[in-house]
Design an enzyme around this catalytic site. Structure first.
Site, PDB file in Angstrom:
ATOM      1  N   ASP A 102       0.725  -1.204  -0.011  1.00  0.00           N
ATOM      2  CA  ASP A 102       0.084  -0.041  -0.078  1.00  0.00           C
ATOM      3  C   ASP A 102       0.828   1.232  -0.179  1.00  0.00           C
ATOM      4  OD1 ASP A 102       0.960  -0.237   2.483  1.00  0.00           O
ATOM      5  OD2 ASP A 102      -1.229   0.067   3.552  1.00  0.00           O
ATOM      6  N   SER A 103       2.264   1.245   0.118  1.00  0.00           N
ATOM      7  CA  SER A 103       3.039   2.196  -0.071  1.00  0.00           C
ATOM      8  C   SER A 103       2.927   2.980  -1.433  1.00  0.00           C
ATOM      9  CB  SER A 103       4.587   1.610   0.042  1.00  0.00           C
ATOM     10  OG  SER A 103       4.807   0.521  -0.699  1.00  0.00           O
ATOM     11  N   LYS A 150      -1.722  -9.276   2.308  1.00  0.00           N
ATOM     12  CA  LYS A 150      -0.815  -9.025   3.716  1.00  0.00           C
ATOM     13  C   LYS A 150      -1.822  -7.877   4.495  1.00  0.00           C
ATOM     14  CE  LYS A 150       2.856  -6.054   3.549  1.00  0.00           C
ATOM     15  NZ  LYS A 150       2.206  -5.026   4.479  1.00  0.00           N
ATOM     16  N   GLU A 162       8.897  -4.664  10.698  1.00  0.00           N
ATOM     17  CA  GLU A 162       9.396  -3.343   9.929  1.00  0.00           C
ATOM     18  C   GLU A 162       9.850  -2.468  11.203  1.00  0.00           C
ATOM     19  OE1 GLU A 162       6.878  -1.290   7.300  1.00  0.00           O
ATOM     20  OE2 GLU A 162       8.026   0.597   7.474  1.00  0.00           O
TER      21      GLU A 162
HETATM   22  O1  KIV Z   1       3.350  -1.035   1.538  1.00  0.00           O
HETATM   23  C1  KIV Z   1       4.660  -1.670   1.641  1.00  0.00           C
HETATM   24  O2  KIV Z   1       5.591  -1.346   0.822  1.00  0.00           O
HETATM   25  C2  KIV Z   1       4.994  -2.437   2.894  1.00  0.00           C
HETATM   26  C3  KIV Z   1       6.474  -2.745   2.865  1.00  0.00           C
HETATM   27  C4  KIV Z   1       7.156  -1.745   3.413  1.00  0.00           C
HETATM   28  C5  KIV Z   1       6.605  -4.198   3.787  1.00  0.00           C
HETATM   29  O3  KIV Z   1       4.094  -2.797   3.419  1.00  0.00           O
END
Ligand code: KIV
Length: 279
Positions: free
Chosen positions: A50-51, A119, A188
């Site tokens: 979700d980044s 996730k 994280e």
């Molecule tokens: O959203 C994302 O990119 C993540 C990673 C940083 C693990 O959750």
């Protein structure tokens, strides 16, 4: 309809689970078709994180991600990959309210993208959601430690595991994620020794980001890794390329060529065999 995970030759969530303690698991985020194509031969797992809301859409936090956004990018990454286990993030607001809400969102993600797993962020507090999604036959990856979906609540990006109480809470989170059936867990933004301890503590692979080389695998945000991040680059990132300079340099040379009429040149225009105007 939930896909039959044995129907293709991709790396599956179960294959990732079996890698505990073995050769480190290579993971990167991917959000687009061309990047997925480039990364797929080199990685074990692609996370449609979700980044994406921050990296590609310019939102201030990952709270800008929606289910529709995650599904669209998940579809692109699935089209661009044939080998990697593709995991799609559940965006904030799609799963926290109840196990039923979480199952509905996870089903939608898997049905509309055909990805291998989802996730979600949380440990003890999301145990019921993880259990419910796993019971549906959808593999779940956990995410504990610094949880970007909670940064507003937490008052910023705060490293976890600095106090005895917080370490105990992290251990409880890792245990909960493992007990409810997650196949792996992202750790994280955690003190190095704590991430190593968590890795020894659970039987599922830990995937570190700002964590420890002792984790069972590592993940980075692709744009950070290739030097495309235009704002602050986090301390835990190693930049393996400098695409910021490559793109800025290409744009400057293109602009100069257009302004001087050097582009398009003879190789980039269509001419008749005689070279004469036959229109
Ligand atoms: O959203 C994302 O990119 C993540 C990673 C940083 C693990 O959750």
């Amino acid at each position: 309809m939930i896909r039959d995970p044995s129907a293709d030759s991709r790396i599956k969530a179960e294959d990732i689970r079996r890698r505990k303690g073995g050769v480190p698991i290579v993971c990167l985020t991917a959000y687009t078709y061309p990047v997925a194509r480039l990364l797929d031969p080199h990685v074990d797992l692609l996370l449609v994180g979700d980044s994406v809301a921050m990296v590609l859409h310019g939102h201030a936090t990952t709270l800008g991600a929606s289910l529709e956004m995650m599904i669209a990018h998940g579809q692109a990454v699935m089209r661009g990959s044939a080998n990697a286990c593709v995991v799609v993030d559940m965006p904030a607001g799609s799963y926290e309210t109840s196990p039923a809400q979480a199952v509905a969102a996870a089903r939608r993600i898997v049905e509309e993208t055909d990805c291998q797993a989802v996730k979600l962020e949380g440990g003890v507090d999301m145990a019921a959601q993880i259990a419910a999604i796993v019971a549906e036959g959808i593999p779940v990856m956990g995410h504990i430690g610094l949880q970007p979906q909670s940064v507003e609540k937490d008052g910023g990006y705060k490293i976890k595991g600095r106090t005895r109480d917080n370490i105990a809470a992290l251990l409880r989170d890792a245990e909960a994620v493992e007990k409810e059936g997650a196949f792996a867990v992202v750790i994280e933004g955690t003190m190095e020794a704590v991430a190593a301890k968590l890795t020894r503590h659970v039987s599922i692979p830990t995937i570190g980001i700002g964590a420890s080389a002792d984790c069972d695998g590592q993940i980075l945000v692709i744009d950070d890794m290739v030097g495309m991040t235009v704002d602050r680059v986090p301390k835990f990132v190693k930049e393996y390329a400098d695409l910021r300079s490559v793109i800025a340099d290409a744009a400057a040379r293109y602009a100069a060529d257009v302004r001087s009429r050097a582009f398009p040149g003879p190789d980039h225009v269509f001419t008749t065999a005689s070279g004469k105007d036959e229109t």
